[in-house]
Design an enzyme around this catalytic site. Structure first.
Site, PDB file in Angstrom:
ATOM      1  N   THR A 171      64.158  50.706  -9.657  1.00 13.37           N
ATOM      2  CA  THR A 171      63.861  49.497 -10.409  1.00 13.37           C
ATOM      3  C   THR A 171      62.355  49.381 -10.622  1.00 13.37           C
ATOM      4  O   THR A 171      61.578  49.858  -9.804  1.00 13.37           O
ATOM      5  CB  THR A 171      64.349  48.321  -9.547  1.00 13.37           C
ATOM      6  N   ARG A 219      78.866  44.622 -12.462  1.00 13.25           N
ATOM      7  CA  ARG A 219      78.090  44.195 -11.274  1.00 13.25           C
ATOM      8  C   ARG A 219      76.663  43.830 -11.700  1.00 13.25           C
ATOM      9  O   ARG A 219      76.023  44.510 -12.467  1.00 13.25           O
ATOM     10  CB  ARG A 219      78.041  45.340 -10.259  1.00 13.25           C
ATOM     11  N   VAL A 220      76.201  42.715 -11.182  1.00 10.15           N
ATOM     12  CA  VAL A 220      74.831  42.293 -11.454  1.00 10.15           C
ATOM     13  C   VAL A 220      74.094  42.251 -10.116  1.00 10.15           C
ATOM     14  O   VAL A 220      74.644  41.777  -9.120  1.00 10.15           O
ATOM     15  CB  VAL A 220      74.823  40.905 -12.134  1.00 10.15           C
ATOM     16  N   GLY A 229      70.250  45.287  -3.787  1.00 10.04           N
ATOM     17  CA  GLY A 229      70.386  43.973  -4.409  1.00 10.04           C
ATOM     18  C   GLY A 229      71.295  43.026  -3.653  1.00 10.04           C
ATOM     19  O   GLY A 229      71.023  41.824  -3.560  1.00 10.04           O
TER      20      GLY A 229
END
Ligand code: ASP
Length: 307
Positions: free
Chosen positions: A175, A203-204, A229
């Site tokens: 990321t 999926r977030v 996350g």
């Protein structure tokens, strides 16, 4: 004000010098340098922290070394679903998108939502329709295909396992994010990601969630997170750092240490942050082997990978 500056990251995880070739190390160092310089150039000429954050993240999204934009990981359906967010510390306004496909620069759409919408978080087709009004660039699936990431997905495809882009067997990348303080004294933070390899479609992660993967408030700090996350969400890490400063009076450095090295570690999460406060202090804190990171202000430019 001459305490303006910027800090960026390109993901944290199992990043070991023993697994890196000199060529790869140079490629990462150059990519981080270009991105931090792109953001700094905006600040130096009096531009806003929001624009500086956007400029740095665009560079990182366009570079296939990082898991955002070009180079985003594959989900369980073999697609690239991307999440991004940006926040303005002066107004507490924010823009975010989740599970969006084929956008060349997700951070640009997040910033358009911040500027032009009363909403904060948009997903899927609605986000794409919103993008169409602004001539935002789309790219084909082929643009996002990266052979290395494809092989990474093949290793876990069909299993229930999902992994950080920079997990042990492939100690790379991740990321991206940036935080900045501009000459007007305003903080901003942005984060952009392809998420985790083989994540279930839909999926977030933490990156588009304000207060979790991203937060900015002129009263305290600007924070951009990277790492697992699901744990960053449980820990509400970005806002946790801001709260430790606001309610407990901790310095940015002490707050980041408490939130990441102690609290995130205690619940089993891996990750790191870049942060800035309103005085221009910069932190780059993580609880794992490495984090691609860089910062620049009037005094210095620092680019680092390992602990
Ligand atoms: N935080 C990101 C996510 O869980 C992954 C990363 O930082 O590399 O979606």
């Amino acid at each position: 004000m001459n305490n303006f500056g910027i800090a960026i990251h390109g993901g944290a995880g199992t990043i070991l010098k023993s697994e890196m070739t000199p060529e790869k190390e140079t490629a990462y160092t150059n990519a981080l340098t270009n991105a931090v310089d792109a953001g700094y150039a905006v600040l130096e000429t009096g531009g806003t922290s929001l624009l500086a954050v956007e400029a740095a993240i665009i560079e990182l999204e366009n570079c296939p070394l990082f898991n955002a934009g070009k180079g985003a990981v594959f989900n369980s359906a073999g697609q690239h679903e991307m999440d991004a967010s940006i926040m303005d510390g002066a107004t507490l306004n924010a823009g975010a998108i989740a599970a969006v496909r084929n956008l060349k620069n997700p951070i640009v759409l997040a910033n358009k939502i911040l500027q032009h919408s009363d909403h904060i978080l948009m997903i899927g087709n609605g986000a794409i329709q919103f993008a169409e009004q602004f001539k935002i660039k789309f790219e084909s699936d082929e643009y996002f295909h990266d052979e290395y990431r494809y092989q990474q997905w093949q290793n876990v495809k069909g299993t229930a396992s999902f992994q950080l882009d920079h997990s042990k067997d492939r100690p790379y990348l991740g990321t991206v994010g940036a935080v900045a303080l501009d000459q007007h004294g305003n903080l901003a933070a942005g984060t952009s990601t392809g998420g985790m390899t083989n994540k279930k479609f839909g999926r977030v992660g933490d990156s588009p969630i304000i207060g979790v993967g991203n937060y900015a408030n002129n009263k305290t700090c600007a924070i951009s997170c990277t790492g697992s996350g699901e744990y960053l969400m449980r820990a509400v890490s970005a806002y946790d750092i801001s709260c430790l400063m606001e309610y407990k009076g901790l310095s940015l450095e002490a707050a980041a240490e408490e939130a990441i090295v102690h609290r995130l570690t205690a619940i089993g999460g891996d990750g790191g942050i870049v942060g800035m406060d309103a005085a221009g202090n910069i932190v780059m804190t993580f609880n794992c082997e490495g984090m691609y990171r860089a910062c620049r202000n009037a005094r210095e430019r620092v680019v680092r990978i390992y602990k």
